[in-house]
Design a protein around this motif. Structure first.
Motif, mmCIF file in Angstrom:
data_model
loop_
_atom_site.group_PDB
_atom_site.id
_atom_site.type_symbol
_atom_site.label_atom_id
_atom_site.label_comp_id
_atom_site.label_asym_id
_atom_site.label_seq_id
_atom_site.Cartn_x
_atom_site.Cartn_y
_atom_site.Cartn_z
ATOM 1 N N ALA A 1 0.808 -1.098 0.071
ATOM 2 C CA ALA A 1 -0.010 -0.044 -0.156
ATOM 3 C C ALA A 1 0.669 1.258 0.116
ATOM 4 O O ALA A 1 0.326 2.346 -0.506
ATOM 5 C CB ALA A 1 -0.948 0.212 1.202
ATOM 6 N N GLU A 2 2.071 1.329 0.432
ATOM 7 C CA GLU A 2 3.074 2.218 0.437
ATOM 8 C C GLU A 2 3.209 2.782 -0.877
ATOM 9 O O GLU A 2 3.718 3.803 -1.247
ATOM 10 C CB GLU A 2 4.334 2.086 1.147
ATOM 11 N N GLU A 3 3.304 1.787 -1.959
ATOM 12 C CA GLU A 3 3.397 2.094 -3.391
ATOM 13 C C GLU A 3 2.484 2.052 -4.297
ATOM 14 O O GLU A 3 2.779 2.687 -5.234
ATOM 15 C CB GLU A 3 4.448 0.997 -3.606
ATOM 16 N N GLY A 4 1.016 1.571 -3.902
ATOM 17 C CA GLY A 4 0.061 1.489 -5.100
ATOM 18 C C GLY A 4 -1.093 2.164 -4.371
ATOM 19 O O GLY A 4 -1.472 2.347 -3.292
ATOM 20 N N GLU A 5 -1.974 2.624 -5.443
ATOM 21 C CA GLU A 5 -3.292 3.045 -5.375
ATOM 22 C C GLU A 5 -4.248 2.111 -4.705
ATOM 23 O O GLU A 5 -5.091 2.190 -3.834
ATOM 24 C CB GLU A 5 -3.952 3.992 -6.499
ATOM 25 N N SER A 6 -3.791 0.852 -5.250
ATOM 26 C CA SER A 6 -4.608 -0.208 -4.873
ATOM 27 C C SER A 6 -3.827 -1.385 -4.882
ATOM 28 O O SER A 6 -2.812 -1.420 -5.255
ATOM 29 C CB SER A 6 -5.769 -0.653 -5.960
ATOM 30 N N VAL A 7 -4.243 -2.348 -4.121
ATOM 31 C CA VAL A 7 -3.516 -3.909 -3.967
ATOM 32 C C VAL A 7 -4.159 -4.853 -4.270
ATOM 33 O O VAL A 7 -5.510 -5.018 -4.442
ATOM 34 C CB VAL A 7 -2.954 -4.024 -2.527
ATOM 35 N N ILE A 8 -3.441 -5.800 -5.354
ATOM 36 C CA ILE A 8 -4.132 -7.000 -5.789
ATOM 37 C C ILE A 8 -3.213 -8.028 -5.359
ATOM 38 O O ILE A 8 -1.986 -8.183 -5.566
ATOM 39 C CB ILE A 8 -4.068 -7.161 -7.355
ATOM 40 N N ALA A 9 -3.728 -9.142 -4.428
ATOM 41 C CA ALA A 9 -3.103 -10.261 -4.166
ATOM 42 C C ALA A 9 -3.339 -11.452 -4.792
ATOM 43 O O ALA A 9 -4.607 -11.903 -5.077
ATOM 44 C CB ALA A 9 -3.241 -10.335 -2.503
ATOM 45 N N VAL A 10 -2.521 -12.016 -5.297
ATOM 46 C CA VAL A 10 -2.723 -13.290 -6.265
ATOM 47 C C VAL A 10 -2.120 -14.531 -5.400
ATOM 48 O O VAL A 10 -0.981 -14.694 -5.018
ATOM 49 C CB VAL A 10 -1.971 -13.186 -7.539
ATOM 50 N N LEU A 11 -3.216 -15.325 -4.913
ATOM 51 C CA LEU A 11 -2.710 -16.278 -3.895
ATOM 52 C C LEU A 11 -2.830 -17.739 -4.367
ATOM 53 O O LEU A 11 -3.864 -18.049 -5.005
ATOM 54 C CB LEU A 11 -3.653 -15.970 -2.683
ATOM 55 N N LEU A 12 -2.147 -18.490 -3.544
ATOM 56 C CA LEU A 12 -2.379 -20.120 -3.622
ATOM 57 C C LEU A 12 -3.900 -20.567 -3.299
ATOM 58 O O LEU A 12 -4.539 -20.001 -2.738
ATOM 59 C CB LEU A 12 -1.711 -20.582 -2.417
ATOM 60 N N SER A 13 -4.110 -21.615 -4.061
ATOM 61 C CA SER A 13 -5.582 -22.023 -4.180
ATOM 62 C C SER A 13 -6.249 -22.391 -2.970
ATOM 63 O O SER A 13 -5.457 -22.724 -1.934
ATOM 64 C CB SER A 13 -5.442 -23.345 -5.010
ATOM 65 N N SER A 14 -7.460 -22.027 -2.603
ATOM 66 C CA SER A 14 -7.966 -22.046 -1.425
ATOM 67 C C SER A 14 -8.418 -23.298 -1.055
ATOM 68 O O SER A 14 -8.777 -23.770 -0.078
ATOM 69 C CB SER A 14 -9.255 -21.297 -1.257
ATOM 70 N N ALA A 15 -8.357 -24.189 -2.242
ATOM 71 C CA ALA A 15 -8.807 -25.513 -2.059
ATOM 72 C C ALA A 15 -7.516 -26.355 -1.620
ATOM 73 O O ALA A 15 -7.812 -27.652 -1.276
ATOM 74 C CB ALA A 15 -9.393 -26.301 -3.493
ATOM 75 N N LEU A 16 -6.492 -25.884 -1.665
ATOM 76 C CA LEU A 16 -5.314 -26.539 -1.337
ATOM 77 C C LEU A 16 -4.709 -25.963 0.151
ATOM 78 O O LEU A 16 -3.940 -26.789 0.753
ATOM 79 C CB LEU A 16 -3.966 -26.502 -2.208
ATOM 80 N N SER A 17 -4.920 -24.840 0.468
ATOM 81 C CA SER A 17 -4.352 -24.307 1.621
ATOM 82 C C SER A 17 -5.240 -23.262 2.328
ATOM 83 O O SER A 17 -6.145 -22.653 1.515
ATOM 84 C CB SER A 17 -3.064 -23.817 1.082
ATOM 85 N N GLY A 18 -5.108 -22.916 3.574
ATOM 86 C CA GLY A 18 -5.710 -21.688 4.255
ATOM 87 C C GLY A 18 -5.119 -20.505 4.034
ATOM 88 O O GLY A 18 -5.429 -19.433 4.732
#
Length: 607
Positions: free
Chosen positions: A399-416
């Motif tokens: 957030a210090e660098e972007g107007e918005s943040v996009i998080a691309v994350l490990l499959s919810s079916a494989l991990s919490g």
């Protein structure tokens, strides 16, 4: 510490401390960045460049000055971002060449090393501009040659005085700086590097050294936003690429080709690496040209108009100065190489490895190579997702660098992991920077390629909602599958629900597992014997990637099986041409569940 000479340990510690100093001031440097274009990213670029150097040196135990200088130069080239990062890398390369294989230097020898490094930079630049970082380099080289002293502590104290004097004069050398009442951001960043070195050598690295002369107080806090993007800057995209190959052209050849297509050129050739920085309107043409010389290890094209618009909006709203429309977060299951993560300024949140009573953060406390050594010794760690607190920190940095943040994350079916990120995002819901979570429904380089796609779209100025929508579209036609050399670890993890049916009594059976569209890991095939693994994987790939696909890229990962990378890449290029292929060692999180000897193929169809 004997400060009458400089050895490898001293240089390593000094550069690591310099990274801390630059990182401490990165936001300040971004705010005053008005030259060569006011895109507000000099602090970030310089911090990422010297951060990559520090990360490499932390893993080194070399004591020879020459070996450490060469390692720093190579790490700088691989991690260089922006004009400032490229110039710093040239300086370190010239310094390494001048030091050669010497184990240590005395003060009387150091002046000539600085002179050689500075001359290397001036010769390498297309159009050296005074009032920038190179002016500081020349000033300290002059001072070092003039001084007659035997102590490096005293030397760097004197060099700092001279560097600050030269920094204070930069507005007189560049009208763009004087108009905004600021010193040059890159030059000030180089002074911070010298401060870190001086602090380390004096034995008191955490002391707050005297501030540099200030030209960036109110009302010019947002100098990068207030400055006109400028009629002088005719090109739109800040374009960078790192090429690896055995038959790379000379710098002058590449520079001559780029000169016809852009400006702000910096080209570095060292060994099997070629790094390019250019402002151009034809980034794809640049990438296509460079692909002809070898493997394009990383590349990016950032819309400088979009960056400047972000700075203007931040200034108008009196908010923290962001430097890009979108900042991307991903977790360490993505398997992206460090050079790509750094090239795009992604923020990694580490998953955790648990060895009995010891918890290690993936890619922070343990590397892929170190993990493989543990595997070979018979270690069987378990894994856990990042805590919400870890995601909170990742989101804060992004957030210090972007107007918005996009998080691309490990499959919810494989991990919490995804659920942990959701908890963190809810706690930050009242902040001014919105957070968009994207479930990759994948892992390893499928997740990595999607995170890379998000970064590229963000760099082009896409709105976050459109980026997420495009990721969803691309994910539906992309995938990842893996062949296991042993399925013991996959069964132990509980992530292969139907894998037990394949055990039986058959000898040397290798299961092929796929991540389906829901993000679950399922068995899709089997192969008998390792020699048949590659043909089977290519057979599967040909079924999955349409023959008509015009825009597709691939990823190849392995767990302690690097011998598979080149054969797989060669076969992919036979079928799909000179496409981009990312190769990487599987991170410990992936390796824990896949086991030694596994390799996988990711594909991203972007048509």
């Amino acid at each position: 510490m004997d400060t009458t000479y400089l050895d490898g340990a001293g240089l390593r510690g000094a550069l690591i401390m310099s990274a801390e100093y630059v990182n401490r001031h990165r936001a300040d440097l971004n705010r005053i960045n008005v030259f060569p274009v006011p895109d507000g990213d000099t602090g970030t670029n310089l911090a990422l460049t010297i951060g990559s150097i520090a990360d490499q040196l932390k893993r080194s135990s070399e004591m020879s000055l020459g070996a450490v200088a060469r390692a720093a130069a190579n790490a700088g080239i691989m991690g260089a971002r922006g004009n400032c990062g490229m110039i710093l890398s040239h300086f370190l390369l010239g310094m390494a060449d001048a030091i050669g294989d010497r184990a240590r230097l005395r003060v009387s020898e150091f002046g000539q090393v600085l002179r050689s490094a500075t001359e290397h930079v001036y010769k390498a630049l297309e159009k050296p501009v005074e009032g920038t970082m190179i002016t500081i380099m020349r000033a300290i080289a002059d001072e070092a040659e003039r001084l007659q002293h035997s102590d490096f502590v005293v030397l760097f104290e004197r060099l700092l005085v001279k560097a600050r004097e030269a920094l204070a004069n930069t507005p007189e050398l560049l009208p763009a700086l004087k108009a905004r009442g600021v010193v040059d951001a890159g030059a000030k960043g180089f002074v911070h590097i010298l401060e870190g070195i001086s602090g380390y050598l004096s034995g008191d690295p955490l002391v707050a050294l005297e501030d540099t002369p200030e030209y960036d107080a109110e009302p010019s806090v947002f100098a990068a936003a207030e400055a006109d993007f400028g009629a002088e800057e005719q090109y739109r995209f800040c374009t960078e690429a790192l090429v690896r190959g055995d038959a790379l052209p000379e710098q002058d050849v590449v520079r001559a080709w780029l000169r016809e297509r852009g400006d702000s050129l910096v080209v570095i050739r060292s060994g099997d690496m070629l790094k390019v920085h250019v402002h151009t309107d034809e980034p794809e043409a640049v990438f296509g040209y460079l692909r002809g010389f070898g493997r394009l290890a990383s590349h990016k094209a950032e819309d400088m108009h979009a960056q400047h618009a972000v700075a203007e909006r931040a200034a108008a709203g009196h908010m923290t100065l962001a430097r890009r429309p979108v900042s991307v977060v991903t977790d360490t299951a993505c398997d992206l190489p460090d050079e790509i993560v750094r090239a795009h300024g992604m923020h990694l949140v580490p998953l955790n490895l648990i060895f009995e009573n010891q918890v290690l953060r993936d890619r922070v406390d343990i590397t892929a190579d170190e993990f493989v050594e543990q595997l070979k010794k018979g270690a069987h760690p378990s894994t856990s997702q990042p805590t919400p607190a870890a995601f909170m920190e990742g989101f804060r940095r992004a957030a210090e660098e972007g107007e918005s943040v996009i998080a691309v994350l490990l499959s919810s079916a494989l991990s919490g992991t995804f659920a942990s990120a959701q908890m963190a995002a809810k706690q930050r819901a009242d902040t001014e920077v919105p957070i968009h979570l994207f479930d990759s429904k994948g892992g390893s380089l499928l997740q990595g390629l999607l995170a890379l796609k998000a970064s590229e779209l963000g760099e082009l100025g896409w709105e976050p909602a459109k980026v997420v929508a495009e990721l969803e579209r691309v994910r539906r036609q992309s995938g990842f599958f893996i062949v296991l050399d042993t399925f013991e670890r996959a069964l132990a993890s509980g992530r292969v629900g139907r894998g037990k049916a394949w055990l039986g009594s058959l000898l040397d059976i290798k299961p092929v597992l796929d991540i389906d569209q829901t993000g679950k890991l399922i068995p899709i095939d089997r192969v008998r014997g390792r020699k048949n693994a590659l043909p089977k994987m290519l057979e599967v790939l040909e079924k999955k990637v349409p023959k008509s696909a015009k825009k597709v890229r691939f990823g190849i990962m392995h767990v302690a099986a690097p011998e598979m990378l080149d054969p797989v890449a060669d076969e992919i290029r036979k079928r799909w041409g000179n496409v981009d292929i990312i190769t990487s060692a599987g991170t410990p999180i992936i390796g824990t569940h896949a086991g030694e000897g596994a390799f996988g193929i990711a594909y991203l169809v972007e048509d």
